[in-house]
Design an enzyme around this catalytic site. Structure first.
Site, PDB file in Angstrom:
ATOM      1  N   GLY A 239       0.776  -1.239   0.000  1.00  0.00           N
ATOM      2  CA  GLY A 239       0.000   0.000   0.000  1.00  0.00           C
ATOM      3  C   GLY A 239       0.802   1.280   0.000  1.00  0.00           C
ATOM      4  N   GLU A 273       4.335  -6.461   1.649  1.00  0.00           N
ATOM      5  CA  GLU A 273       3.855  -6.848   0.317  1.00  0.00           C
ATOM      6  C   GLU A 273       3.766  -5.643  -0.610  1.00  0.00           C
ATOM      7  OE1 GLU A 273       0.046  -8.365   1.478  1.00  0.00           O
ATOM      8  OE2 GLU A 273       0.859 -10.244   2.232  1.00  0.00           O
ATOM      9  N   PRO A 274       4.863  -4.938  -0.827  1.00  0.00           N
ATOM     10  CA  PRO A 274       4.771  -3.747  -1.674  1.00  0.00           C
ATOM     11  C   PRO A 274       4.668  -4.109  -3.151  1.00  0.00           C
ATOM     12  CG  PRO A 274       7.040  -4.143  -1.053  1.00  0.00           C
ATOM     13  CD  PRO A 274       6.224  -5.202  -0.365  1.00  0.00           C
ATOM     14  N   GLY A 275       3.799  -3.439  -3.862  1.00  0.00           N
ATOM     15  CA  GLY A 275       3.697  -3.618  -5.308  1.00  0.00           C
ATOM     16  C   GLY A 275       3.977  -2.307  -6.006  1.00  0.00           C
ATOM     17  N   ARG A 276       3.027  -1.383  -5.846  1.00  0.00           N
ATOM     18  CA  ARG A 276       3.093  -0.093  -6.542  1.00  0.00           C
ATOM     19  C   ARG A 276       4.401   0.659  -6.261  1.00  0.00           C
ATOM     20  NH1 ARG A 276      -1.800   2.672  -7.541  1.00  0.00           N
ATOM     21  NH2 ARG A 276      -2.661   1.388  -5.877  1.00  0.00           N
ATOM     22  N   TYR A 316     -10.654   4.428 -11.660  1.00  0.00           N
ATOM     23  CA  TYR A 316     -10.505   5.122 -10.367  1.00  0.00           C
ATOM     24  C   TYR A 316     -10.386   6.633 -10.518  1.00  0.00           C
ATOM     25  CZ  TYR A 316      -8.518   0.415  -9.568  1.00  0.00           C
ATOM     26  OH  TYR A 316      -8.269  -0.932  -9.540  1.00  0.00           O
ATOM     27  N   CYS A 352     -14.613   2.687 -27.817  1.00  0.00           N
ATOM     28  CA  CYS A 352     -15.958   3.263 -27.900  1.00  0.00           C
ATOM     29  C   CYS A 352     -16.605   3.400 -26.534  1.00  0.00           C
ATOM     30  CB  CYS A 352     -16.808   2.416 -28.828  1.00  0.00           C
ATOM     31  SG  CYS A 352     -16.045   2.309 -30.438  1.00  0.00           S
ATOM     32  N   GLU A 353     -15.997   4.182 -25.674  1.00  0.00           N
ATOM     33  CA  GLU A 353     -16.567   4.509 -24.360  1.00  0.00           C
ATOM     34  C   GLU A 353     -16.048   5.876 -23.967  1.00  0.00           C
ATOM     35  OE1 GLU A 353     -17.112   2.079 -21.143  1.00  0.00           O
ATOM     36  OE2 GLU A 353     -16.816   0.181 -22.195  1.00  0.00           O
ATOM     37  N   TYR A 381      -0.302  -1.948 -12.003  1.00  0.00           N
ATOM     38  CA  TYR A 381      -1.716  -2.092 -12.360  1.00  0.00           C
ATOM     39  C   TYR A 381      -2.001  -1.528 -13.759  1.00  0.00           C
ATOM     40  CZ  TYR A 381      -1.605  -2.959  -7.389  1.00  0.00           C
ATOM     41  OH  TYR A 381      -1.272  -3.448  -6.152  1.00  0.00           O
TER      42      TYR A 381
END
Ligand code: LLP
Length: 425
Positions: A239, A273-276, A316, A352-353, A381
Site C-alpha cells: 500500500g 507486500e509492496p507492489g506499486r 478510479y 468506444c466509451e 496495475y
C-alpha cells in the site's frame, strides 16, 4: 538522475531514447527501467533492515516474468493471490518457500497447489477458508502454515475501490472472529498459526494508518503468544503510495519509522507486500497521436493507447502525468496549472466509451498526428489489468537496463486474439 528524463528536449529511459524504442517496437509500448525497479526494492530492503524483513513483492501489481525474475534475483519474495500468480512465480525460477498467499476466495485446487509448493504461509480470510485449508492439509498429511488476516478497522484514506482495512470491507476478519479462529487453530494439528496479516489499502500517502495498525497488531501478538501460539511473523501488507502528480510520495524510511518499532515491540519478523512502490514509477506507456480534433469547445488528442492498456483513469479517476516525448516546452514539476505555450487538452483513446481517456482538461503543448506521448507512472496495475477490449492486441513491453533493451513481452497479433476460441460446428 531520474530513470526517465529529458535530454535536449527528448525523453530517455536510462540511456535509451524513447522515440528510438517507439520506432523499433511500435506503439503503444510499455518501457521499463530496470535500475528504477531495483532501486525501489533496495530502498525498502535498507529502510526496514532492522526488522529482518521478507519483502514479498505483490505480483498483482505487475506479473511479467522478467520483472518477477529481476525481483527474485535481487532478494525479493512474493505475495500471490491466485494459483496463476504462484505459477508465474515458479516459472520465473523463484523460491516459493517465502511466498505468502492472500485472497478471500482460494479454491481447493489453489490451496493444494500452494501446499505442494511449500509456501511460507496462507493469509486466511475466513472460517470457511480455514476449514478448507485444514481439510486439504489433512488429506495431504502436511501441516499448513497460516497467518490470520485481521481487519483492523483503520481508515487508510484512500480510494473507495482500493481500501481494504475498514470494517465492512470483504477482507480479513474483525478481532472477535480472529480470536475465535486462533483458538480453533490451537486445537487443530493440521494447522500452525505463524503470524498476523494486515493490509490497509492502496495507495496510502501517510504513515498514520500503519502506526495505528502496528499498535493494534502488537497487542494481538501478545495475546496470541499468551494463548500458546508461536507467532513469528507480522505481515503489514503493501500500500505504500508513490508520486503520480509531483513529489507527494514518501520515502520507504518514513513508513519504516513507524513500522519497525511495532515489529520490534511484537518481537516478530516483518513481512511486507509492496507492489506499486516498486513498480509504479518504473514504467511509461508510450503512445502515438492518431488524430487531433476540436469539438464542443474542446481540443481532443486521440492517441493509440486506450483503457484496455491502462484502465486506471477510467476505473478510479486516477491521475497520470503525461507529456510529449519530444517537446521544446519543458515538462513542469506539477502538470495541473496553466503553462505558457500549452492548451487545455483531453487525451483520449480509440475505444468506444467516454471513459476511455488518460487526461481531461490538462495543459499540454500542441501535438500533431504522429507525435509520441509518454504516460508516466504506468508500471503498477497497467499491464496487469490490461485486456483485449475492442479486440485490441496487448502491447509490447521492453525492459531497459542502461543501454541494453530486452523485449519482455511481444505484441499480441490478431491471430493471438482468437487463438483460444473454437468455432461451433
Ligand atoms: N497486499 C494485498 C493483500 C493487497 O490486496 C495489495 C493490493 C497489495 C499487497 C499491494 O498493494 P500496493 O503495494 O501495490 O499498493 N488496481 C488498483 C490497486 C489495487 C490494489 C489491490 N491490492 C490501482 O490501480 O490503484
Amino acid at each position: 538522475m531520474s530513470s526517465f528524463h529529458y535530454r535536449s528536449d527528448e525523453l530517455y529511459c536510462e540511456d535509451v531514447s524513447v522515440s528510438r524504442l517507439a520506432e523499433e517496437f511500435g506503439t503503444p509500448l510499455w518501457i521499463y527501467s530496470k535500475a528504477y525497479l531495483l532501486g525501489q526494492l533496495r530502498q525498502i530492503q535498507e529502510a526496514f533492515a532492522a526488522a529482518e524483513p521478507v519483502i514479498c513483492y505483490s505480483v498483482k501489481a505487475n506479473s511479467n516474468l522478467s520483472i518477477l525474475k529481476a525481483m527474485s534475483e535481487a532478494g525479493s519474495s512474493f505475495d500471490v493471490v491466485s494459483g496463476g500468480e504462484l505459477y508465474r512465480v515458479k516459472a520465473a525460477g523463484a523460491d516459493t518457500t517465502k511466498v505468502v498467499f492472500a485472497g478471500v476466495g482460494k479454491t481447493d485446487e489453489e490451496i493444494r497447489f500452494a501446499l505442494e509448493s511449500q509456501i511460507l504461509m496462507f493469509d486466511v480470510e475466513s472460517e470457511a477458508e480455514l476449514d478448507a485449508i485444514a481439510a486439504i492439509a489433512g488429506d495431504m498429511d502436511v501441516v499448513a502454515p497460516i497467518a490470520l488476516r485481521l481487519n483492523p478497522d483503520v481508515d487508510a484514506k484512500t480510494h473507495a475501490k482500493t481500501t481494504t482495512g475498514k470494517k465492512g470491507n470483504k477482507f480479513g476478519m474483525d478481532i472477535e472472529r480472529f480470536q475465535e479462529l486462533a483458538a480453533k487453530v490451537l486445537r487443530d494439528s493440521r494447522l500452525k498459526l505463524l503470524g498476523i496479516h494486515i493490509h490497509l489499502g492502496s495507495p496510502i500517502l501517510t504513515t498514520d494508518p500503519y502506526a495505528e495498525a502496528g499498535a493494534k497488531a502488537v497487542e494481538v501478538v501478545k495475546g496470541l503468544r499468551a494463548a500458546g501460539h508461536d507467532i513469528q511473523w507480522l505481515n503489514l501488507g503493501g500500500g505504500f503510495g508513490i508520486s503520480y502528480r509531483g513529489n507527494e510520495g514518501l520515502p520507504a524510511s518514513a513508513y519504516a519509522n513507524v513500522i519497525v518499532p511495532a515489529v520490534k515491540a511484537a518481537g516478530c519478523r516483518l513481512a511486507l507486500e509492496p507492489g506499486r512502490f516498486i513498480v509504479g514509477n518504473s514504467a511509461i506507456l508510450c503512445t502515438q497521436v492518431v488524430f487531433t480534433k476540436r469539438e464542443g469547445g474542446k481540443l481532443f488528442v486521440i492517441q493509440d493507447g486506450a483503457m484496455n492498456d491502462l484502465i486506471r483513469p477510467a476505473m478510479y479517476d486516477s491521475f497520470h502525468r503525461l507529456w510529449p516525448v519530444k517537446s521544446t516546452v519543458a515538462m513542469p514539476d506539477l502538470v495541473e496549472s496553466e503553462i505558457a505555450g500549452c492548451e487545455k487538452t483531453d487525451v483520449v483513446g480509440p475505444i468506444c466509451e467516454s471513459s476511455d481517456y488518460f487526461a481531461k482538461d490538462r495543459y499540454l503543448p500542441p501535438m500533431q498526428r504522429g507525435d509520441l506521448l509518454a504516460i508516466f507512472s504506468a508500471g503498477a496495475y497497467g499491464t496487469a489489468m490490461s485486456s483485449n477490449y475492442n479486440s485490441r492486441p496487448r502491447a509490447t513491453e521492453v525492459l531497459v537496463d542502461g543501454g541494453k533493451v530486452t523485449v519482455i513481452r511481444r505484441r499480441e497479433t490478431y491471430a493471438d486474439l482468437i487463438a483460444q476460441e473454437l468455432l461451433e460446428e
